[in-house]
Motif scaffolding. Structure first.
Motif, PDB file in Angstrom:
ATOM      1  N   SER A  61       0.820  -1.199   0.000  1.00 57.92           N
ATOM      2  CA  SER A  61       0.000   0.000   0.000  1.00 57.92           C
ATOM      3  C   SER A  61       0.860   1.258   0.000  1.00 57.92           C
ATOM      4  CB  SER A  61      -0.931   0.003   1.215  1.00 57.92           C
ATOM      5  OG  SER A  61      -0.164  -0.053   2.409  1.00 57.92           O
ATOM      6  N   ASP A  62       2.145   1.144   0.306  1.00 57.93           N
ATOM      7  CA  ASP A  62       3.056   2.279   0.329  1.00 57.93           C
ATOM      8  C   ASP A  62       3.715   2.497  -1.026  1.00 57.93           C
ATOM      9  OD1 ASP A  62       4.153   1.232   3.603  1.00 57.93           O
ATOM     10  OD2 ASP A  62       2.535   2.589   3.056  1.00 57.93           O
ATOM     11  N   PHE A  63       3.233   1.816  -2.040  1.00 53.95           N
ATOM     12  CA  PHE A  63       3.826   1.915  -3.370  1.00 53.95           C
ATOM     13  C   PHE A  63       2.756   2.242  -4.408  1.00 53.95           C
ATOM     14  CE2 PHE A  63       6.840  -0.529  -0.992  1.00 53.95           C
ATOM     15  CZ  PHE A  63       8.077  -0.205  -1.504  1.00 53.95           C
ATOM     16  N   TYR A  64       3.203   2.861  -5.506  1.00 56.94           N
ATOM     17  CA  TYR A  64       2.343   3.133  -6.654  1.00 56.94           C
ATOM     18  C   TYR A  64       2.683   2.156  -7.783  1.00 56.94           C
ATOM     19  CZ  TYR A  64       0.799   7.799  -5.042  1.00 56.94           C
ATOM     20  OH  TYR A  64       0.232   8.837  -4.362  1.00 56.94           O
ATOM     21  N   THR A  65       1.685   1.770  -8.552  1.00 58.53           N
ATOM     22  CA  THR A  65       1.936   1.117  -9.835  1.00 58.53           C
ATOM     23  C   THR A  65       2.076   2.212 -10.893  1.00 58.53           C
ATOM     24  OG1 THR A  65      -0.411   0.965 -10.385  1.00 58.53           O
ATOM     25  CG2 THR A  65       0.553  -0.872  -9.157  1.00 58.53           C
ATOM     26  N   ARG A  66       2.575   1.852 -12.070  1.00 60.16           N
ATOM     27  CA  ARG A  66       2.697   2.838 -13.138  1.00 60.16           C
ATOM     28  C   ARG A  66       1.324   3.394 -13.524  1.00 60.16           C
ATOM     29  NH1 ARG A  66       3.909   1.016 -17.640  1.00 60.16           N
ATOM     30  NH2 ARG A  66       4.062  -1.207 -17.212  1.00 60.16           N
ATOM     31  N   ALA A  67       0.318   2.518 -13.532  1.00 59.58           N
ATOM     32  CA  ALA A  67      -1.029   2.957 -13.899  1.00 59.58           C
ATOM     33  C   ALA A  67      -1.547   3.992 -12.908  1.00 59.58           C
ATOM     34  CB  ALA A  67      -1.967   1.751 -13.967  1.00 59.58           C
ATOM     35  N   GLU A  68      -1.279   3.800 -11.625  1.00 60.32           N
ATOM     36  CA  GLU A  68      -1.735   4.749 -10.602  1.00 60.32           C
ATOM     37  C   GLU A  68      -1.015   6.087 -10.744  1.00 60.32           C
ATOM     38  OE1 GLU A  68      -2.898   1.563  -7.047  1.00 60.32           O
ATOM     39  OE2 GLU A  68      -0.870   2.382  -7.174  1.00 60.32           O
ATOM     40  N   TRP A 118       8.060   9.437 -19.090  1.00 64.73           N
ATOM     41  CA  TRP A 118       8.426  10.435 -18.084  1.00 64.73           C
ATOM     42  C   TRP A 118       8.590   9.780 -16.713  1.00 64.73           C
ATOM     43  CZ3 TRP A 118      10.700  14.796 -17.932  1.00 64.73           C
ATOM     44  CH2 TRP A 118      10.631  15.633 -16.816  1.00 64.73           C
ATOM     45  N   ILE A 119       7.758   8.800 -16.414  1.00 61.68           N
ATOM     46  CA  ILE A 119       7.878   8.076 -15.143  1.00 61.68           C
ATOM     47  C   ILE A 119       9.241   7.404 -15.050  1.00 61.68           C
ATOM     48  CG2 ILE A 119       6.986   6.153 -13.767  1.00 61.68           C
ATOM     49  CD1 ILE A 119       4.225   6.725 -14.938  1.00 61.68           C
ATOM     50  N   TYR A 120       9.631   6.689 -16.118  1.00 66.50           N
ATOM     51  CA  TYR A 120      10.925   6.006 -16.120  1.00 66.50           C
ATOM     52  C   TYR A 120      12.070   7.004 -15.989  1.00 66.50           C
ATOM     53  CZ  TYR A 120       8.520   1.750 -17.601  1.00 66.50           C
ATOM     54  OH  TYR A 120       7.707   0.652 -17.657  1.00 66.50           O
ATOM     55  N   LYS A 121      11.938   8.165 -16.635  1.00 63.23           N
ATOM     56  CA  LYS A 121      12.989   9.174 -16.583  1.00 63.23           C
ATOM     57  C   LYS A 121      13.165   9.704 -15.162  1.00 63.23           C
ATOM     58  CE  LYS A 121      14.445  13.389 -19.017  1.00 63.23           C
ATOM     59  NZ  LYS A 121      14.856  14.177 -17.849  1.00 63.23           N
ATOM     60  N   VAL A 122      12.063  10.055 -14.514  1.00 62.65           N
ATOM     61  CA  VAL A 122      12.113  10.590 -13.146  1.00 62.65           C
ATOM     62  C   VAL A 122      12.630   9.526 -12.170  1.00 62.65           C
ATOM     63  CG1 VAL A 122      10.718  11.463 -11.244  1.00 62.65           C
ATOM     64  CG2 VAL A 122      10.298  12.267 -13.570  1.00 62.65           C
ATOM     65  N   ASN A 128      16.645   7.906  -8.526  1.00 57.45           N
ATOM     66  CA  ASN A 128      16.830   6.641  -7.793  1.00 57.45           C
ATOM     67  C   ASN A 128      15.648   6.328  -6.872  1.00 57.45           C
ATOM     68  OD1 ASN A 128      19.424   6.117  -8.876  1.00 57.45           O
ATOM     69  ND2 ASN A 128      20.330   7.555  -7.412  1.00 57.45           N
ATOM     70  N   VAL A 129      14.461   6.393  -7.426  1.00 53.47           N
ATOM     71  CA  VAL A 129      13.253   6.116  -6.642  1.00 53.47           C
ATOM     72  C   VAL A 129      13.222   4.638  -6.256  1.00 53.47           C
ATOM     73  CG1 VAL A 129      10.731   6.090  -6.674  1.00 53.47           C
ATOM     74  CG2 VAL A 129      11.980   7.960  -7.768  1.00 53.47           C
ATOM     75  N   PRO A 130      13.088   4.318  -4.981  1.00 49.61           N
ATOM     76  CA  PRO A 130      13.035   2.906  -4.573  1.00 49.61           C
ATOM     77  C   PRO A 130      11.838   2.200  -5.198  1.00 49.61           C
ATOM     78  CG  PRO A 130      13.375   4.334  -2.670  1.00 49.61           C
ATOM     79  CD  PRO A 130      13.038   5.224  -3.826  1.00 49.61           C
ATOM     80  N   LYS A 131      12.049   0.963  -5.603  1.00 48.59           N
ATOM     81  CA  LYS A 131      10.965   0.189  -6.184  1.00 48.59           C
ATOM     82  C   LYS A 131      11.093  -1.261  -5.758  1.00 48.59           C
ATOM     83  CE  LYS A 131      13.216  -0.925 -10.590  1.00 48.59           C
ATOM     84  NZ  LYS A 131      13.105  -0.866 -12.070  1.00 48.59           N
ATOM     85  N   THR A 132      10.020  -1.994  -5.907  1.00 49.65           N
ATOM     86  CA  THR A 132      10.018  -3.413  -5.595  1.00 49.65           C
ATOM     87  C   THR A 132       9.279  -4.151  -6.696  1.00 49.65           C
ATOM     88  OG1 THR A 132       9.449  -5.072  -3.912  1.00 49.65           O
ATOM     89  CG2 THR A 132       7.886  -3.291  -4.241  1.00 49.65           C
ATOM     90  N   ILE A 133       9.643  -5.405  -6.894  1.00 48.89           N
ATOM     91  CA  ILE A 133       9.007  -6.227  -7.923  1.00 48.89           C
ATOM     92  C   ILE A 133       8.198  -7.315  -7.230  1.00 48.89           C
ATOM     93  CG2 ILE A 133       9.359  -7.685  -9.949  1.00 48.89           C
ATOM     94  CD1 ILE A 133      10.248  -4.835 -10.378  1.00 48.89           C
ATOM     95  N   LEU A 134       6.934  -7.415  -7.559  1.00 48.34           N
ATOM     96  CA  LEU A 134       6.064  -8.437  -6.981  1.00 48.34           C
ATOM     97  C   LEU A 134       5.270  -9.088  -8.102  1.00 48.34           C
ATOM     98  CD1 LEU A 134       5.128  -9.739  -4.325  1.00 48.34           C
ATOM     99  CD2 LEU A 134       3.288  -8.059  -4.237  1.00 48.34           C
ATOM    100  N   TYR A 158       6.555  -1.771  -8.542  1.00 47.70           N
ATOM    101  CA  TYR A 158       5.877  -0.840  -7.643  1.00 47.70           C
ATOM    102  C   TYR A 158       6.900   0.201  -7.190  1.00 47.70           C
ATOM    103  CZ  TYR A 158       2.087  -4.265  -7.424  1.00 47.70           C
ATOM    104  OH  TYR A 158       1.077  -5.134  -7.739  1.00 47.70           O
ATOM    105  N   PHE A 159       6.490   1.497  -7.169  1.00 43.87           N
ATOM    106  CA  PHE A 159       7.404   2.587  -6.863  1.00 43.87           C
ATOM    107  C   PHE A 159       6.996   3.261  -5.555  1.00 43.87           C
ATOM    108  CE2 PHE A 159       7.063   2.017 -11.423  1.00 43.87           C
ATOM    109  CZ  PHE A 159       8.396   1.865 -11.783  1.00 43.87           C
ATOM    110  N   SER A 160       7.996   3.681  -4.782  1.00 46.34           N
ATOM    111  CA  SER A 160       7.770   4.284  -3.472  1.00 46.34           C
ATOM    112  C   SER A 160       6.808   5.467  -3.564  1.00 46.34           C
ATOM    113  CB  SER A 160       9.101   4.746  -2.882  1.00 46.34           C
ATOM    114  OG  SER A 160       8.877   5.536  -1.727  1.00 46.34           O
ATOM    115  N   LYS A 161       5.729   5.384  -2.792  1.00 47.67           N
ATOM    116  CA  LYS A 161       4.698   6.415  -2.853  1.00 47.67           C
ATOM    117  C   LYS A 161       5.222   7.754  -2.345  1.00 47.67           C
ATOM    118  CE  LYS A 161       0.430   5.361  -2.032  1.00 47.67           C
ATOM    119  NZ  LYS A 161      -0.859   4.991  -1.395  1.00 47.67           N
TER     120      LYS A 161
END
Length: 266
Positions: free
Chosen positions: A135-142, A153-157, A162-168, A173-176
């Protein structure tokens, strides 16, 4: 030299009668011979597999022993002997040699699996932790829906900051908190009340779409999105085109901007 013998035989594969020219011919055609060969190979592989499986059946007697032979160890673990011998050669399983006999301590086998348990537990806890904190992460769609930005632009930022992310389950999923901090800074200014549509700009300034997008990107003109349509700040666009003076632009200090817009120096 071809034979003149004509012998009536029955094909061992299809069962049809045919005229053979030798006494050892078993099949009526090359196709039947190939089918028969493949079936024999399949049966041979199945027999070897069944034999190997029967040798790997767990032996209950081995459970009551403190020391076991490699064969008994394989039966105890429900694996094949080749796996046990490979593990011995790689040093994963300790052995004691008495004469020509090789013995394996059951305590060492149990300790080996006990040693692996924390790692497996750690991986399980890590996966569970990721699942709980999703719940503390965003998907690309969100991110696209909330901030009206494209994937590029999401990938560039994300890459530049260095935005923390996790793979599930193969999904990123990217740090909210990081995404909010980075994209909210780019969010529209609530003090901007007048906006141009693309059609308004084309009508007023006679610009092409490519010229509009180029100017917006180059100057960084604020924009907002409503459904499929994008609107651009009327004031900023007029200043960029020289239709309005920028003398009335209000400048504030960093401290005032941080307090007014709830920003940080980061």
């Amino acid at each position: 030299m071809s034979s003149n013998i004509k012998i009536e035989r029955i094909c061992e594969w299809c069962g049809n009668r045919f005229m053979a020219q030798t006494t050892v011919t078993r099949f009526c055609s090359k196709l039947c011979a190939e089918h028969s060969y493949k079936e024999r190979m399949r049966q041979k592989k199945m027999a070897l597999s069944n034999q190997e499986t029967s040798q790997c059946k767990p032996d209950r007697k081995a459970r009551d022993k403190d020391f076991m032979t490699p064969t008994e160890t394989a039966q105890y673990l429900g694996v094949c002997r080749t796996y046990i011998y490979d593990s011995i050669n790689r040093g994963k399983i300790k052995v004691t040699r008495i004469g020509r006999k090789t013995l394996i301590s059951k305590a060492d086998i149990q300790a080996m699996f006990n040693f692996l348990t924390p790692k497996e537990t750690e991986l399980s806890e890590s996966a569970e932790k990721k699942s709980k904190s999703i719940s503390d992460f965003y998907t690309r769609a969100e991110i696209r829906e909330k901030f009206g930005v494209k994937d590029s632009w999401i990938y560039k930022v994300v890459a530049e900051n260095n935005v923390p992310k996790t793979i599930l389950r193969g999904k990123a999923y990217f740090s909210k908190s990081h995404i909010d901090r980075l994209f909210l800074a780019k969010k529209e200014n609530p003090e901007i009340t007048e906006w141009y549509s693309v059609e308004d700009i084309q009508s007023k300034y006679g610009m092409t779409l490519s010229a509009i997008y180029s100017l917006v990107s180059k100057i960084g003109i604020p924009k907002r999105k409503e459904g499929p349509k994008v609107y651009y700040s009327k004031y900023h666009f007029d200043v960029a085109k020289g239709a309005k003076s920028a003398e009335d632009v209000e400048f504030i200090s960093v401290a005032e901007a941080m307090e007014k817009y709830s920003l940080t120096r980061d």
